[in-house]
Design an enzyme around this catalytic site. Sequence first.
Site, PDB file in Angstrom:
ATOM      1  N   ASP A 188      -1.010  -0.347   6.057  1.00 41.93           N
ATOM      2  CA  ASP A 188      -1.110   0.275   7.374  1.00 41.93           C
ATOM      3  C   ASP A 188      -2.483   0.051   7.985  1.00 41.93           C
ATOM      4  O   ASP A 188      -2.773   0.509   9.080  1.00 41.93           O
ATOM      5  CB  ASP A 188      -0.795   1.769   7.311  1.00 41.93           C
ATOM      6  CG  ASP A 188      -1.755   2.516   6.400  1.00 41.93           C
ATOM      7  OD1 ASP A 188      -2.584   1.853   5.750  1.00 41.93           O
ATOM      8  OD2 ASP A 188      -1.671   3.750   6.324  1.00 41.93           O
ATOM      9  N   ASP A 212       0.890  -1.133   0.000  1.00 44.45           N
ATOM     10  CA  ASP A 212       0.000   0.000   0.000  1.00 44.45           C
ATOM     11  C   ASP A 212       0.945   1.204   0.000  1.00 44.45           C
ATOM     12  O   ASP A 212       2.106   1.084   0.369  1.00 44.45           O
ATOM     13  CB  ASP A 212      -0.809  -0.070   1.307  1.00 44.45           C
ATOM     14  CG  ASP A 212      -1.654   1.149   1.517  1.00 44.45           C
ATOM     15  OD1 ASP A 212      -2.411   1.493   0.597  1.00 44.45           O
ATOM     16  OD2 ASP A 212      -1.564   1.746   2.600  1.00 44.45           O
ATOM     17  N   ASP A 243      -7.270  -0.852   4.176  1.00 44.12           N
ATOM     18  CA  ASP A 243      -6.791  -2.052   3.498  1.00 44.12           C
ATOM     19  C   ASP A 243      -6.849  -3.335   4.325  1.00 44.12           C
ATOM     20  O   ASP A 243      -6.249  -4.333   3.970  1.00 44.12           O
ATOM     21  CB  ASP A 243      -5.401  -1.842   2.881  1.00 44.12           C
ATOM     22  CG  ASP A 243      -4.398  -1.315   3.883  1.00 44.12           C
ATOM     23  OD1 ASP A 243      -4.605  -1.540   5.086  1.00 44.12           O
ATOM     24  OD2 ASP A 243      -3.422  -0.678   3.452  1.00 44.12           O
TER      25      ASP A 243
HETATM   26  P1  ADP Z   1      -3.550   4.489  -0.066  1.00 42.36           P
HETATM   27  O1  ADP Z   1      -3.991   3.410  -0.932  1.00 42.36           O
HETATM   28  O2  ADP Z   1      -2.449   5.271  -0.698  1.00 42.36           O
HETATM   29  O3  ADP Z   1      -3.187   4.070   1.312  1.00 42.36           O
HETATM   30  P2  ADP Z   1      -6.274   5.294   0.612  1.00 42.36           P
HETATM   31  O4  ADP Z   1      -6.927   4.132  -0.025  1.00 42.36           O
HETATM   32  O5  ADP Z   1      -6.291   5.385   2.077  1.00 42.36           O
HETATM   33  O6  ADP Z   1      -4.788   5.518   0.075  1.00 42.36           O
HETATM   34  O7  ADP Z   1      -6.949   6.636   0.054  1.00 42.36           O
HETATM   35  C1  ADP Z   1      -6.975   6.833  -1.320  1.00 42.36           C
HETATM   36  C2  ADP Z   1      -7.341   8.229  -1.683  1.00 42.36           C
HETATM   37  O8  ADP Z   1      -8.622   8.540  -1.217  1.00 42.36           O
HETATM   38  C3  ADP Z   1      -6.437   9.283  -1.101  1.00 42.36           C
HETATM   39  O9  ADP Z   1      -5.293   9.493  -1.876  1.00 42.36           O
HETATM   40  C4  ADP Z   1      -7.356  10.497  -1.077  1.00 42.36           C
HETATM   41  O10 ADP Z   1      -7.382  11.085  -2.351  1.00 42.36           O
HETATM   42  C5  ADP Z   1      -8.712   9.890  -0.796  1.00 42.36           C
HETATM   43  N1  ADP Z   1      -9.024   9.921   0.628  1.00 42.36           N
HETATM   44  C6  ADP Z   1      -9.148   8.858   1.442  1.00 42.36           C
HETATM   45  N2  ADP Z   1      -9.458   9.217   2.691  1.00 42.36           N
HETATM   46  C7  ADP Z   1      -9.508  10.573   2.682  1.00 42.36           C
HETATM   47  C8  ADP Z   1      -9.763  11.554   3.676  1.00 42.36           C
HETATM   48  N3  ADP Z   1     -10.012  11.242   4.954  1.00 42.36           N
HETATM   49  N4  ADP Z   1      -9.737  12.859   3.279  1.00 42.36           N
HETATM   50  C9  ADP Z   1      -9.479  13.194   2.022  1.00 42.36           C
HETATM   51  N5  ADP Z   1      -9.225  12.311   1.065  1.00 42.36           N
HETATM   52  C10 ADP Z   1      -9.236  11.025   1.359  1.00 42.36           C
HETATM   53 MG    MG Z   2      -3.376   3.253   3.200  1.00 47.10          MG
END
Ligand code: ADP
Ligand code: MG
Length: 628
Positions: A521, A328, A525
Amino acid sequence: MTKKQKKMLVRILAAAALLVALHFVPSEGAARFVLYMIPYLIVGWDILLKAGKGIKNRQMFDECFLMAVATVGAVALAVYTGSGDYTEAVAVMLFYQVGEWFQSYAVGKSRRNISALMDIRPDYAHIERDGRLETVDPDEVAVGTVIVVQPGEKVPIDGIILEGRSTLDTAALTGESLPRDVAAGDEALSGCINMSGLLKIRTTKEFGESTVSKILDLVENASSRKSKSEDFISKFARIYTPAVCLAALALAFVPPLAQLLILQAAPGWETWIYRALTFLVISCPCALVISIPLSFFAGIGGASRAGVLVKGSNYLETLSKTKIVVFDKTGTLTQGAFAVSGIHHSRLKDEKLLEYAALAESASSHPISKSLQRACGKELDRSRVRDIREISGQGVTAVVDGRSVAAGNDKLMASLGVAPIPCRGAGTVIHMAIDGQYMGHILISDVVKPTAGQAVAALRAAGVRKTVMLTGDGKKAADQVAAELGLDETYSELLPADKVEKVEALLAEKPAGAALAFVGDGINDAPVLSRADIGIAMGALGADAAIEAADVVLMDDDPLKIAKAIRISQKCLAIVYQNIVFAIGVKLLCLALGAFGYADMWLAIFADVGVMVLAVLNAIRALWVKNL
Ligand code: ADP
Ligand code: MG
């Protein structure tokens, strides 16, 4: 040494001394028999008792049974032939007990090693009441209570520091020897040791939910999850022992009967019965039965010293076969501590837009939201916010000051029917919409963890063939990180469900026998963590859900530890296989020698105890994996 072990040692020494003394005392007939039975019973009465119980319960095919039959048989043979040579039977029992003693000592030692290392269970918590310190059971402390931790004490419960500054020793949790400086506002994890100043901490969790309880749970339950190799051994022992007993019976009766019936010669009963008894002693499978679980135990212990918690031997085994590692991005390869690098096309004042974003994000634990709250820099008045909804992988919506605010990515804007203005900068873009109107975006950027590049290289060196990154973030931000780290494949703009799908596709095309590990993390996920062959979670920054869904937890969030965990598992498995081959090999050799009359009981017991000692020592090597 435990009491039991001390008692056993006394019995062993007493019997050995008696046996040596008897050697110099001439005796004959019944008196000799009685004299030799004294050391025999001193050292072996419990084995005879256990064998008797086994026979009574019809579960007789164990080591005690083998030893009892072999030694009683040898004594009977000595009486029958009138040779009066009882030394051998006594010595066999003696050496067998020496082996058992050594084994229990080694197991106890490695267990203690691990529990010492896990000696992080806090026994009490201090709370201040009417200006006086009161000592209470950590279990009784409610969330939100202010606890006092004095220098030298363990932090009993997770919380946020209210007052004081100090350094925390996190070694027991993370294997990281560098102490961490903390001050008011910082998080204090339970299990750390407060090294210098007095701290007042407002607890954020109950004791049972705190890091320290979670870790102890993990370690205590780790040995109950058996690996395939361990399963193999217990199945093996179940058929092996009866088979050996049958073979011994055949060895005792078939050749003499053949001599009698076919060759018409006098049958050599004594020779063959003696060989059969020797065969029984040789066949004792102790080395194998003990060394394999011990190796896994030591491997898990060694890994936890390095700050890697493995939840069971089965996971250690799978980990050693890891060929594909899927990451991730946010919080795993990057620090998850975003800094605002620009606010564009804002239809409000920049600070105002940031404040709305921070308020809308005030309840989320996503690294993005924490970073926005930090960037806002003001004390947030949460009473201005209601109806907060977090949409996984997209963002949040909330009502702030009566206006409906949305903060998130393109997907979120699309679902609201708002057309966002694309950002030209590199980084993660948080689009803002208020009352259905596009209000501009906040560009934030994250930094790659300092060891992430090294971690990818170390994985290759540990035999990983493919590294993949999955992220919910935009393509630009993702590609930048992937290029910097030299990852093989990258997939961006994924929702949590898309990540599961992608991992399933990768699982379907991986070669047989290879394992796929997912490292995350735990924020958005957890489903992928449990779907992968091996789920590895970041334990310190990661969400509780991750620690639960994962099979392996990295206590200090350092991606370099992934390769380390894999190397530890490989070393542990190598030790397991060495022991299996070595123990079975020596056994087969001795069995063959015994059957043809080239081995006597002395050699047999030396071979058995010797193999066991070597196998146990080899197993313990798995504890010293820290510097791999
Ligand atoms: P990653 O796969 O990199 O860990 P996430 O799946 O947690 O990222 O989130 C993916 C995307 O969703 C982020 O890059 C952001 O654009 C959006 N996002 C998720 N949670 C939030 C939040 N609390 N506030 C703003 N944007 C969010
Ligand atoms: Mg993440």
